[in-house]
Write a protein that holds these residues in place. Structure first.
Motif, PDB file in Angstrom:
ATOM      1  N   SER A 206     -10.447   9.545  -9.379  1.00  0.00           N
ATOM      2  CA  SER A 206     -10.799   8.856  -8.136  1.00  0.00           C
ATOM      3  C   SER A 206     -11.355   7.465  -8.415  1.00  0.00           C
ATOM      4  N   SER A 207     -12.115   7.318  -9.514  1.00  0.00           N
ATOM      5  CA  SER A 207     -12.711   6.020  -9.822  1.00  0.00           C
ATOM      6  C   SER A 207     -11.681   4.968 -10.177  1.00  0.00           C
ATOM      7  N   ARG A 208     -10.490   5.410 -10.616  1.00  0.00           N
ATOM      8  CA  ARG A 208      -9.451   4.455 -10.995  1.00  0.00           C
ATOM      9  C   ARG A 208      -8.413   4.236  -9.901  1.00  0.00           C
ATOM     10  N   THR A 209      -8.484   5.024  -8.863  1.00  0.00           N
ATOM     11  CA  THR A 209      -7.473   4.954  -7.807  1.00  0.00           C
ATOM     12  C   THR A 209      -7.681   3.734  -6.925  1.00  0.00           C
ATOM     13  N   ARG A 210      -6.609   2.979  -6.738  1.00  0.00           N
ATOM     14  CA  ARG A 210      -6.654   1.809  -5.863  1.00  0.00           C
ATOM     15  C   ARG A 210      -5.806   1.991  -4.611  1.00  0.00           C
ATOM     16  N   LYS A 211      -4.765   2.837  -4.695  1.00  0.00           N
ATOM     17  CA  LYS A 211      -3.926   3.102  -3.533  1.00  0.00           C
ATOM     18  C   LYS A 211      -3.155   4.395  -3.749  1.00  0.00           C
ATOM     19  N   LEU A 212      -2.562   4.914  -2.671  1.00  0.00           N
ATOM     20  CA  LEU A 212      -1.756   6.127  -2.723  1.00  0.00           C
ATOM     21  C   LEU A 212      -0.302   5.769  -2.438  1.00  0.00           C
ATOM     22  N   ARG A 213       0.587   6.513  -3.084  1.00  0.00           N
ATOM     23  CA  ARG A 213       2.020   6.326  -2.843  1.00  0.00           C
ATOM     24  C   ARG A 213       2.603   7.641  -2.347  1.00  0.00           C
ATOM     25  N   THR A 244      -7.685   5.758   7.966  1.00  0.00           N
ATOM     26  CA  THR A 244      -6.959   4.617   8.517  1.00  0.00           C
ATOM     27  C   THR A 244      -7.894   3.430   8.553  1.00  0.00           C
ATOM     28  N   ASP A 245      -7.374   2.239   8.228  1.00  0.00           N
ATOM     29  CA  ASP A 245      -8.176   1.028   8.254  1.00  0.00           C
ATOM     30  C   ASP A 245      -8.034   0.276   9.567  1.00  0.00           C
ATOM     31  N   ASP A 246      -7.281   0.817  10.486  1.00  0.00           N
ATOM     32  CA  ASP A 246      -7.052   0.161  11.783  1.00  0.00           C
ATOM     33  C   ASP A 246      -6.932   1.228  12.859  1.00  0.00           C
ATOM     34  N   GLY A 247      -7.920   1.284  13.749  1.00  0.00           N
ATOM     35  CA  GLY A 247      -7.906   2.309  14.785  1.00  0.00           C
ATOM     36  C   GLY A 247      -6.784   2.140  15.786  1.00  0.00           C
ATOM     37  N   ILE A 277       5.934   4.915   0.796  1.00  0.00           N
ATOM     38  CA  ILE A 277       4.957   4.203   1.625  1.00  0.00           C
ATOM     39  C   ILE A 277       3.633   4.168   0.876  1.00  0.00           C
ATOM     40  N   TYR A 278       3.004   2.987   0.820  1.00  0.00           N
ATOM     41  CA  TYR A 278       1.752   2.807   0.088  1.00  0.00           C
ATOM     42  C   TYR A 278       0.588   2.692   1.064  1.00  0.00           C
ATOM     43  N   PHE A 279      -0.536   3.301   0.656  1.00  0.00           N
ATOM     44  CA  PHE A 279      -1.732   3.264   1.494  1.00  0.00           C
ATOM     45  C   PHE A 279      -2.950   2.940   0.634  1.00  0.00           C
ATOM     46  N   ALA A 280      -3.702   1.888   1.020  1.00  0.00           N
ATOM     47  CA  ALA A 280      -4.939   1.502   0.329  1.00  0.00           C
ATOM     48  C   ALA A 280      -6.088   1.580   1.320  1.00  0.00           C
ATOM     49  N   SER A 281      -7.197   2.138   0.864  1.00  0.00           N
ATOM     50  CA  SER A 281      -8.370   2.300   1.729  1.00  0.00           C
ATOM     51  C   SER A 281      -9.456   1.323   1.313  1.00  0.00           C
ATOM     52  N   SER A 282     -10.034   0.617   2.273  1.00  0.00           N
ATOM     53  CA  SER A 282     -11.101  -0.339   1.968  1.00  0.00           C
ATOM     54  C   SER A 282     -12.376   0.356   1.518  1.00  0.00           C
ATOM     55  N   SER A 283     -12.540   1.633   1.855  1.00  0.00           N
ATOM     56  CA  SER A 283     -13.742   2.375   1.457  1.00  0.00           C
ATOM     57  C   SER A 283     -13.559   3.127   0.147  1.00  0.00           C
ATOM     58  N   GLY A 284     -12.409   2.968  -0.519  1.00  0.00           N
ATOM     59  CA  GLY A 284     -12.190   3.637  -1.796  1.00  0.00           C
ATOM     60  C   GLY A 284     -11.783   5.089  -1.632  1.00  0.00           C
TER      61      GLY A 284
END
Length: 309
Positions: A206-213, A244-247, A277-284
């Motif tokens: 988890s500490s190295r994860t920047r995004k999900l594919r 989600t980063d956008d409601g 599809i790639y997903f990145a979370s601003s909260s980690g």
């Protein structure tokens, strides 16, 4: 000489006690009185100085005691601060230790050491300023968590309302049901969810994860409608709350409105096509199980999951 003799004669007339035999005794008495007055004045001055010194030492001890109480109060304020953020919690522990060390140094310092006492007062002011900064950070985190919980609650409520709307509108979906039963709905397979690091390489940390594919394949369907299709993903974290980063990301599937995490368009021409599809979370990303659901506007395609350590 004549003038000097005249002055002497005049002095004897004005001060007859100095011209008589008892003059020396009178002078000694006068000298003794003068010396006594001087000694009394010196004694009074010494007493006044001692009283002033004792008062000053008393005031300095009171100042030291007040400073000690303020430090102990500040130590209690630091102890009362708490946060689930590990980095912030570690920084708080460091500042708590500084306060404890300052109290020990103050207790070993004499109250009359004004320079040290003033130095400790400045350090107290610095520690107070630092604590105000921590309070602001913790309040900001608490506000953010409250906002996220409200958004999650609103999303769940919206999903429930959408589900109810879907139930109410089921009677109007005969045409969609006919298309699905005829096999015209595009389906998927090969669902996969992978975490990627900064180098876009797969990781399970988890500490190295920047995004999900999230990847899948839209399977071949010769009777399905050709053209651009949008594939939506709904990612849920270990707390089972939609990420989600956008409601405002909302799509409709079979008449049901849903919030989605990310989407991508693909030109479907009836042949099998792979899409990621790639997903990145601003909260980690935290440790735990992650799930992803794939959708089009026609149907739910499938799901995948993974675990981050």
């Amino acid at each position: 000489m004549e003038e000097l003799d005249e002055e002497m004669i005049q002095f004897e007339k004005d001060h007859p006690k100095f011209s008589k035999g008892g003059g020396n005794s009178g002078n000694m008495k006068t000298l003794a009185i003068v010396l006594g007055v001087v000694a009394a004045a010196l004694l009074i001055t010494l007493i006044v100085m001692l009283v002033q010194k004792n008062a000053l030492v008393k005031d300095l001890n009171i100042d030291k005691e007040n400073l000690t109480n303020e430090l102990i109060e500040l130590q209690g304020d630091y102890e009362a601060l708490s946060t689930n953020n590990q980095a912030l919690s570690d920084s708080l522990d460091v500042e708590k230790e500084k306060v404890g060390q300052l109290i020990e140094r103050l207790q070993k310092t004499e109250a009359t050491n004004r320079a040290k006492i003033r130095q400790y007062e400045k350090e107290l002011g610095t520690l107070r300023s630092i604590m105000k900064g921590y309070i602001h950070q913790i309040d900001s985190l608490n506000t953010l968590n409250t906002s996220l919980r409200r958004e999650a609650s609103a999303a769940r409520k919206e999903a429930q309302e959408s589900k109810q709307q879907y139930e109410d509108l089921r009677t109007t979906t005969d045409e969609l049901s006919r298309i699905a039963s005829a096999g015209a709905v595009v389906k998927g397979r090969g669902f996969n969810l992978v975490a990627l690091n900064d180098s876009n390489k797969a990781t399970d940390r988890s500490s190295r994860t920047r995004k999900l594919r999230a990847c899948l394949s839209l399977i071949e369907n010769s009777i399905a409608e050709r053209g651009w299709r949008t594939v939506y993903i709904r990612v849920k974290g270990p707390d089972d709350i939609l990420m989600t980063d956008d409601g405002g990301k909302i799509f409709t599937c079979n008449g049901e409105q849903m919030v989605f995490s990310e989407s991508r368009e693909v030109d479907y021409q009836g042949e099998e096509v792979e899409i990621c599809i790639y997903f990145a979370s601003s909260s980690g990303f935290e440790k735990g199980r992650y799930t992803v659901d794939f959708y089009t506007t026609e149907t739910k395609l499938g799901s995948a999951e993974m675990i981050l350590k």
